[in-house]
Scaffold this motif. Structure first.
Motif, PDB file in Angstrom:
ATOM      1  N   LEU A   1      24.660  47.659  16.990  1.00  9.90           N
ATOM      2  CA  LEU A   1      24.030  48.259  18.810  1.00  9.90           C
ATOM      3  C   LEU A   1      24.578  47.274  19.699  1.00  9.90           C
ATOM      4  N   LEU A   2      24.684  46.275  19.757  1.00 14.88           N
ATOM      5  CA  LEU A   2      25.199  45.584  21.174  1.00 14.88           C
ATOM      6  C   LEU A   2      26.904  45.543  21.235  1.00 14.88           C
ATOM      7  N   GLY A   3      27.554  45.381  19.482  1.00 11.44           N
ATOM      8  CA  GLY A   3      28.553  45.338  19.680  1.00 11.44           C
ATOM      9  C   GLY A   3      29.286  46.923  20.043  1.00 11.44           C
ATOM     10  N   TYR A   4      28.641  48.227  19.509  1.00 11.15           N
ATOM     11  CA  TYR A   4      28.953  49.371  20.336  1.00 11.15           C
ATOM     12  C   TYR A   4      28.373  49.576  21.361  1.00 11.15           C
TER      13      TYR A   4
ATOM     14  N   ILE B   1      33.441  44.694  27.118  1.00 10.33           N
ATOM     15  CA  ILE B   1      34.203  43.535  27.239  1.00 10.33           C
ATOM     16  C   ILE B   1      35.923  43.298  27.469  1.00 10.33           C
ATOM     17  N   LEU B   2      36.197  44.865  26.712  1.00  7.76           N
ATOM     18  CA  LEU B   2      37.264  45.489  27.026  1.00  7.76           C
ATOM     19  C   LEU B   2      38.672  45.457  28.332  1.00  7.76           C
ATOM     20  N   ILE B   3      37.264  46.326  29.333  1.00 10.42           N
ATOM     21  CA  ILE B   3      36.865  46.630  30.194  1.00 10.42           C
ATOM     22  C   ILE B   3      37.460  45.491  31.718  1.00 10.42           C
ATOM     23  N   THR B   4      36.264  45.076  31.074  1.00  8.24           N
ATOM     24  CA  THR B   4      36.698  42.920  31.854  1.00  8.24           C
ATOM     25  C   THR B   4      38.000  42.560  31.422  1.00  8.24           C
ATOM     26  N   ILE B   5      38.231  42.437  30.245  1.00  6.50           N
ATOM     27  CA  ILE B   5      39.329  41.631  30.078  1.00  6.50           C
ATOM     28  C   ILE B   5      41.149  42.296  30.595  1.00  6.50           C
ATOM     29  N   CYS B   6      40.881  43.539  30.750  1.00  7.24           N
ATOM     30  CA  CYS B   6      41.930  44.719  31.061  1.00  7.24           C
ATOM     31  C   CYS B   6      41.744  44.573  32.366  1.00  7.24           C
ATOM     32  N   TYR B   7      40.695  44.431  32.899  1.00  7.88           N
ATOM     33  CA  TYR B   7      40.661  43.664  34.416  1.00  7.88           C
ATOM     34  C   TYR B   7      41.056  42.864  35.527  1.00  7.88           C
ATOM     35  N   LEU B   8      41.125  41.799  34.003  1.00  9.88           N
ATOM     36  CA  LEU B   8      41.347  40.333  34.566  1.00  9.88           C
ATOM     37  C   LEU B   8      42.938  39.826  34.628  1.00  9.88           C
ATOM     38  N   ILE B   9      43.311  40.782  33.702  1.00  6.80           N
ATOM     39  CA  ILE B   9      45.063  41.085  33.396  1.00  6.80           C
ATOM     40  C   ILE B   9      45.531  41.619  33.918  1.00  6.80           C
ATOM     41  N   SER B  10      44.949  42.475  34.549  1.00  8.74           N
ATOM     42  CA  SER B  10      45.653  42.926  35.719  1.00  8.74           C
ATOM     43  C   SER B  10      45.786  42.749  36.832  1.00  8.74           C
ATOM     44  N   TYR B  11      44.762  41.799  37.587  1.00 11.05           N
ATOM     45  CA  TYR B  11      43.724  41.353  38.813  1.00 11.05           C
ATOM     46  C   TYR B  11      45.488  40.419  38.586  1.00 11.05           C
ATOM     47  N   ASN B  12      45.046  39.803  37.628  1.00 15.47           N
ATOM     48  CA  ASN B  12      46.017  37.793  37.471  1.00 15.47           C
ATOM     49  C   ASN B  12      47.564  38.389  37.088  1.00 15.47           C
ATOM     50  N   PHE B  13      47.971  39.034  36.554  1.00 10.36           N
ATOM     51  CA  PHE B  13      49.505  39.062  36.013  1.00 10.36           C
ATOM     52  C   PHE B  13      50.151  40.559  36.761  1.00 10.36           C
ATOM     53  N   PHE B  14      49.333  42.165  37.003  1.00  8.50           N
ATOM     54  CA  PHE B  14      50.025  43.281  37.171  1.00  8.50           C
ATOM     55  C   PHE B  14      49.469  44.136  38.311  1.00  8.50           C
ATOM     56  N   ARG B  15      49.491  43.688  39.689  1.00  9.33           N
ATOM     57  CA  ARG B  15      48.446  43.783  40.589  1.00  9.33           C
ATOM     58  C   ARG B  15      49.327  45.170  41.419  1.00  9.33           C
ATOM     59  N   GLU B  16      50.237  45.023  41.024  1.00  9.47           N
ATOM     60  CA  GLU B  16      50.968  47.007  40.800  1.00  9.47           C
ATOM     61  C   GLU B  16      52.258  46.545  40.290  1.00  9.47           C
ATOM     62  N   GLY B  17      52.360  48.174  39.234  1.00  6.55           N
ATOM     63  CA  GLY B  17      53.045  49.003  39.053  1.00  6.55           C
ATOM     64  C   GLY B  17      52.746  50.099  37.772  1.00  6.55           C
ATOM     65  N   THR B  18      52.591  50.246  37.399  1.00  3.70           N
ATOM     66  CA  THR B  18      52.599  50.565  36.286  1.00  3.70           C
ATOM     67  C   THR B  18      51.821  50.255  35.130  1.00  3.70           C
ATOM     68  N   MET B  19      52.011  48.646  34.664  1.00  3.87           N
ATOM     69  CA  MET B  19      51.482  48.616  33.821  1.00  3.87           C
ATOM     70  C   MET B  19      49.776  48.117  34.613  1.00  3.87           C
ATOM     71  N   CYS B  20      49.578  48.240  35.317  1.00  2.00           N
ATOM     72  CA  CYS B  20      47.997  47.760  36.475  1.00  2.00           C
ATOM     73  C   CYS B  20      47.499  48.774  35.744  1.00  2.00           C
ATOM     74  N   VAL B  21      48.139  50.479  36.384  1.00  2.00           N
ATOM     75  CA  VAL B  21      47.496  52.410  36.424  1.00  2.00           C
ATOM     76  C   VAL B  21      47.168  51.564  34.791  1.00  2.00           C
ATOM     77  N   ILE B  22      48.161  51.362  34.070  1.00  2.00           N
ATOM     78  CA  ILE B  22      47.820  51.568  32.506  1.00  2.00           C
ATOM     79  C   ILE B  22      46.246  50.694  32.310  1.00  2.00           C
ATOM     80  N   LEU B  23      46.367  49.820  32.010  1.00  2.00           N
ATOM     81  CA  LEU B  23      45.321  48.517  31.849  1.00  2.00           C
ATOM     82  C   LEU B  23      44.128  49.276  32.893  1.00  2.00           C
ATOM     83  N   LEU B  24      44.151  49.803  34.029  1.00  2.00           N
ATOM     84  CA  LEU B  24      43.150  49.463  34.772  1.00  2.00           C
ATOM     85  C   LEU B  24      42.237  51.068  34.326  1.00  2.00           C
ATOM     86  N   LEU B  25      43.417  51.467  34.185  1.00  2.00           N
ATOM     87  CA  LEU B  25      42.869  52.979  33.397  1.00  2.00           C
ATOM     88  C   LEU B  25      42.810  53.587  32.260  1.00  2.00           C
TER      89      LEU B  25
END
Length: 194
Positions: free
Chosen positions: A14-17, A23-47
């Motif tokens: 239940l907790l994992g579900y 957690i995935l969304i948070t990690i993708c947001y952090l990666i996007s914020y720290n490494f890909f602030r602009e561009g296609t990769m940012c959009v892919i990670l954030l959306l």
């Protein structure tokens, strides 16, 4: 498996579900914020990560539950049992071999466990019509059959809605009819269990 305690919810699942997609969304947001602030990769990670998470929340559990229902049905056949009655409820599957007095159970929130138990373990079975309200507001939005196994109450919905229907509605009457049938089947299986 015959004497295994019934567990309707696997807390880790239940907790994992719920939280693994968060957690995935948070990690993708952090990666996007720290490494890909602009561009296609940012959009892919954030959306992409919220999209994948939403797809998981909508379809993931249903796919896992459907796969485990098939596993339970195969286990039933492997033990030489006959599926006299099968009820696919919202969140639970109940299979009954009336003549052998055996019941198979699979729960949505506990996909790791499938149960095939003796019908003698059923303490009581009854119908809940969900009736509520007074006067012109009287009605129901859900109908279910319930039974207890070793003091664990199992509720399986035969009708469920987000709106209230009058008690003489076809939806409610059909739900009550299905619930009555399943209660009778469970009682018969309990009497036939030797």
């Amino acid at each position: 498996m015959e004497n295994k305690k019934i567990k309707k919810i696997n807390l880790l699942y239940l907790l994992g579900y719920i939280f693994i997609p968060v957690i995935l969304i948070t990690i993708c947001y952090l990666i996007s914020y720290n490494f890909f602030r602009e561009g296609t990769m940012c959009v892919i990670l954030l959306l992409g990560s919220p999209f994948i998470s939403i797809i998981w929340w909508i379809f993931g559990g249903k796919i896992i539950f459907k796969k485990n229902k098939k596993r339970l049905e195969n286990m039933f056949k492997e033990q030489g049992l006959v599926q006299n009655n099968t009820f696919y409820g919202d969140g639970a599957e109940v299979i009954v071999d009336v003549n052998a007095g055996k019941i198979g159970l699979q729960f949505f929130w506990n996909p790791t466990e499938s149960y095939i138990i003796s019908a003698k373990r059923i303490g009581k079975a009854w119908v809940d019509d969900g009736k509520g309200g007074v006067g012109f507001m009287e009605g129901s939005s859900c109908v279910s059959f319930l039974f207890t196994i070793d003091d664990v109450k199992v509720r399986v919905y035969t009708f469920k809605s987000n709106q209230r229907f009058k008690m003489n509605s076809d939806y409610i009457l059909t739900g009550i009819s299905k619930a009555d049938k399943m209660v009778n089947v469970l009682e018969t299986a309990r009497q036939n269990d030797k």
